[in-house]
Design a protein around this motif. Structure first.
Motif, PDB file in Angstrom:
ATOM      1  N   GLN A  34       0.839  -1.213   0.000  1.00  0.00           N
ATOM      2  CA  GLN A  34       0.000   0.000   0.000  1.00  0.00           C
ATOM      3  C   GLN A  34       0.867   1.255   0.000  1.00  0.00           C
ATOM      4  OE1 GLN A  34      -2.136  -0.816   3.603  1.00  0.00           O
ATOM      5  NE2 GLN A  34      -3.630  -2.180   2.612  1.00  0.00           N
ATOM      6  N   GLN A  64      -6.776   6.388  -2.279  1.00  0.00           N
ATOM      7  CA  GLN A  64      -7.156   5.081  -1.726  1.00  0.00           C
ATOM      8  C   GLN A  64      -5.979   4.411  -1.035  1.00  0.00           C
ATOM      9  OE1 GLN A  64      -8.219   2.232  -4.779  1.00  0.00           O
ATOM     10  NE2 GLN A  64      -6.849   3.178  -6.289  1.00  0.00           N
ATOM     11  N   TYR A  65      -4.789   4.614  -1.578  1.00  0.00           N
ATOM     12  CA  TYR A  65      -3.608   4.001  -0.966  1.00  0.00           C
ATOM     13  C   TYR A  65      -3.178   4.775   0.282  1.00  0.00           C
ATOM     14  CZ  TYR A  65      -3.677   1.914  -5.596  1.00  0.00           C
ATOM     15  OH  TYR A  65      -4.077   1.285  -6.751  1.00  0.00           O
ATOM     16  N   LYS A  66      -3.279   6.090   0.224  1.00  0.00           N
ATOM     17  CA  LYS A  66      -2.980   6.889   1.405  1.00  0.00           C
ATOM     18  C   LYS A  66      -3.932   6.532   2.543  1.00  0.00           C
ATOM     19  CE  LYS A  66      -2.562  11.647   3.099  1.00  0.00           C
ATOM     20  NZ  LYS A  66      -2.712  13.092   2.752  1.00  0.00           N
ATOM     21  N   TYR A  82       1.136   4.145  -2.924  1.00  0.00           N
ATOM     22  CA  TYR A  82       0.887   5.564  -2.676  1.00  0.00           C
ATOM     23  C   TYR A  82       2.078   6.409  -3.112  1.00  0.00           C
ATOM     24  CZ  TYR A  82       0.166  10.073  -0.622  1.00  0.00           C
ATOM     25  OH  TYR A  82       0.038  11.432  -0.477  1.00  0.00           O
ATOM     26  N   GLU A  83       3.262   5.944  -2.809  1.00  0.00           N
ATOM     27  CA  GLU A  83       4.462   6.679  -3.214  1.00  0.00           C
ATOM     28  C   GLU A  83       4.496   6.880  -4.729  1.00  0.00           C
ATOM     29  OE1 GLU A  83       9.182   6.224  -2.232  1.00  0.00           O
ATOM     30  OE2 GLU A  83       8.188   4.482  -3.144  1.00  0.00           O
ATOM     31  N   THR A 105       1.818   6.665  -6.954  1.00  0.00           N
ATOM     32  CA  THR A 105       0.636   7.232  -7.601  1.00  0.00           C
ATOM     33  C   THR A 105       0.057   8.451  -6.905  1.00  0.00           C
ATOM     34  OG1 THR A 105      -0.938   5.880  -6.325  1.00  0.00           O
ATOM     35  CG2 THR A 105       0.008   4.885  -8.323  1.00  0.00           C
ATOM     36  N   LYS A 106       0.311   8.586  -5.606  1.00  0.00           N
ATOM     37  CA  LYS A 106      -0.287   9.636  -4.767  1.00  0.00           C
ATOM     38  C   LYS A 106      -1.820   9.566  -4.768  1.00  0.00           C
ATOM     39  CE  LYS A 106       3.656  11.258  -3.542  1.00  0.00           C
ATOM     40  NZ  LYS A 106       4.167  10.956  -2.177  1.00  0.00           N
ATOM     41  N   GLU A 107      -2.351   8.382  -5.015  1.00  0.00           N
ATOM     42  CA  GLU A 107      -3.804   8.217  -5.031  1.00  0.00           C
ATOM     43  C   GLU A 107      -4.339   8.052  -3.609  1.00  0.00           C
ATOM     44  OE1 GLU A 107      -4.952   5.086  -7.689  1.00  0.00           O
ATOM     45  OE2 GLU A 107      -3.885   5.981  -9.409  1.00  0.00           O
TER      46      GLU A 107
END
Length: 577
Positions: free
Chosen positions: A385, A396-398, A389-390, A392-394
């Motif tokens: 996860q 949902q992952y954050k 996030y790293e 895509t900066k999306e």
């Protein structure tokens, strides 16, 4: 069960002659023990000794005050004690390092006129940079703790050891293995592919993310040297022509009936493989992730070697993708609950190494956005996860990363000991706290609540390094750090006297401290009430293992990175040392 690379060359030395009595009491590959007395020429209400060497010294261990490393050639040691003219400040210290060196040392008392600028030959070694005081008071020397963790992995080496072996009580072992080299799992001597690959991935991640931490600690070369030992093993374990990966060397049941040195073990060591007929994408994916991370870490060090790792990671990932399923042939040891987390990790590290969007798309298909229980050898959900996030900066992952830490922070449901350890499980509580601390530091680097996450992470590592009440406080759960630490880990080789003395079951039950100090090993840890017993037969609290050190090690590199960047958080441990 008892889950159980190389450092620079040894250091040779001559006695340090300060001003009065100084002599070498003992010496070994990579270090020495010395004692000296420094004259006091005026009244001192507190004092600071300054030690200067004309060659690099990695780190020193001293118990009369708080050591502080200025550089590889200069240290200070401070104390609040009162001294009168005519007194002498006498002390022992250990020096650590590498290379055939014989540095000159001088020692002075800051602010004291006259006295104590001796000269003479000394010896010491290289090591972690100073990042604070010693292990038994005040600020922590995270760089020293990092250097010692490297020594632990060196103590776990299997195979024919190089001439620069820094562990004097270890020798060649299991040289006839079907795949030689690698690391013994814990206090035992099996090479298990799942925790081995998980450990290597976290260690490699720390090198990629916090390389400057290793540099500031004076440990970058040692880290490269140490971790290459396991990368070399992975390169031998994977046969792309046969499409076969060796995932285990040794029989866990047979191995656990033997108590003794790996050098003296001559039992059969069968190999287990995954291939077209035997699934094992959990271990294959995990190993691909480790090598892909290694290819990034080695890119600036050795481009040719980095490319070898990357090509092996690509082919092994393709194999794993085409042969899904978990490896069951290692039961009852290290059974995996699934392979999607390892496949996600592998895809993300290959994306980071290549920029190929196909790997990123694969990872998005593998990821589980649920809240992870913890980060460990069987569960890399939170790692995947974070990597997504790293990249895509999306949101949902954050959100998944934040949900994990919300569950770990006070009030989130996890048990906290009275002194403040986030206590996930009786099996390796230090491991889980260290792994989550590392993940928190990584998440902070990604921009997720950096102040909060860094503070919590450093406090967890502070607990491990002494901010607890065991044995009167200031007790380090990392062996060799500070003056109070475990002396009886559940570790066969460390329990054995120097060869050629025999070693067997009697050493498991022997009283007193283990003959060998397993420098840098992180023991399992306390119970939920901060209680801990340093008993060799207690493989719950006093186990050591590759994966126990992994996140703790990475967190140390991250904290030294914060020190280098001037970004250390203010901490508030409940039981400060």
């Amino acid at each position: 069960m008892s889950p159980s690379c190389r450092l620079p060359p040894l250091l040779l030395f001559l006695p340090v002659v300060f001003s009065a009595v100084t002599h070498i009491k003992n010496h070994w590959n990579g270090g020495f023990e010395a004692e000296t007395c420094v004259p006091v020429t005026q009244e001192l209400n507190g004092w600071t000794l300054r030690l200067k060497f004309d060659q690099d010294v990695w780190w020193i261990e001293i118990w009369i005050g708080s050591p502080n490393k200025i550089s590889n050639r200069e240290y200070t040691v401070s104390s609040g004690s009162h001294q009168n003219p005519g007194d002498q400040i006498c002390f022992n210290f250990l020096g650590h390092g590498a290379g055939d060196i014989s540095p000159t040392a001088t020692v002075t008392i800051d602010g004291q006129s006259g006295g104590g600028a001796p000269q003479g030959g000394s010896q010491a070694g290289s090591g972690p940079s100073n990042t604070g005081g010693g292990g038994t008071g005040g600020k922590k020397n995270y760089g020293e703790a990092l250097g010692k963790s490297i020594l632990f992995y060196n103590a776990q080496r299997s195979g024919k050891l190089p001439a620069n072996n820094p562990i004097p009580w270890r020798g060649d072992s299991n040289t006839g293995d079907c795949v030689p080299g690698g690391w013994h799992d814990a206090g035992d001597h099996v090479k298990f592919g799942l925790p081995l690959s998980s450990t290597a991935t976290l260690l490699g991640w720390s090198l990629v993310q916090f390389k400057d931490g290793y540099e500031k600690a004076g440990q970058l070369d040692q880290m490269y040297d140490m971790i290459k030992w396991v990368y070399d093993y992975f390169l031998l374990a994977w046969n792309p022509g046969k499409q076969e990966l060796c995932v285990q060397v040794g029989d866990g049941n047979a191995d656990h009936t033997f108590w003794g040195r790996p050098e003296d073990m001559h039992m059969a060591r069968p190999c287990k493989y995954v291939n077209g007929g035997t699934p094992g994408a959990d271990i294959a994916g995990g190993t691909a992730a480790a090598m892909a991370a290694g290819s990034i870490g080695y890119k600036d060090k050795d481009a040719g070697y980095a490319n070898r790792l990357l090509e092996a990671a690509k082919s092994l990932y393709n194999f794993a993708k085409g042969h899904r399923g978990v490896f069951t042939g290692g039961a009852p040891f290290y059974g995996s609950s699934g392979d999607s987390d390892e496949m996600c990790e592998a895809a993300m590290w290959l994306f980071k190494a290549t920029g190929d969007q196909g790997y990123l798309n694969d990872a998005k298909g593998f990821v589980d956005l649920g809240t992870a229980w913890g980060l460990g050898w069987d569960d890399k959900k939170i790692a995947c996860q974070g990597l997504l996030y790293e990249a895509t900066k999306e949101g949902q992952y954050k959100g998944a990363v934040e949900a994990f830490f919300n569950s770990w922070f006070p009030g989130g449901g996890i048990t906290y000991t009275p002194c403040g350890q986030a206590w996930r499980d009786k099996w390796g509580s230090n491991r889980y706290a260290g792994n989550s601390a590392f993940m928190a530091l990584l998440a902070a680097e990604m921009g997720i609540q950096p102040d909060k996450y860094r503070k919590w992470a450093v406090e967890q590592i502070n607990y491990i390094l002494g901010d607890n009440r065991h044995d009167g406080g200031c007790y380090s759960f990392e062996i060799g750090y500070g003056s109070k630490y475990p002396r009886n880990p559940h570790h066969r080789a460390a329990s054995c006297p120097d060869r050629p003395a025999p070693c067997g079951d009697a050493q498991l039950y022997a009283g007193g401290s283990s003959p060998q100090i397993l420098q840098g090993a992180l023991v399992g840890g306390p119970d939920a009430n901060d209680n801990y017993q340093d008993v060799r037969t207690d493989y719950v609290q006093n186990e050591v293992a590759l994966d126990y050190n992994a996140g703790f090690h990475g967190a140390l590199s991250g904290i030294v990175h914060l020190e280098a960047a001037g970004a250390m958080p203010a901490t508030n441990n409940k039981c400060p040392c």
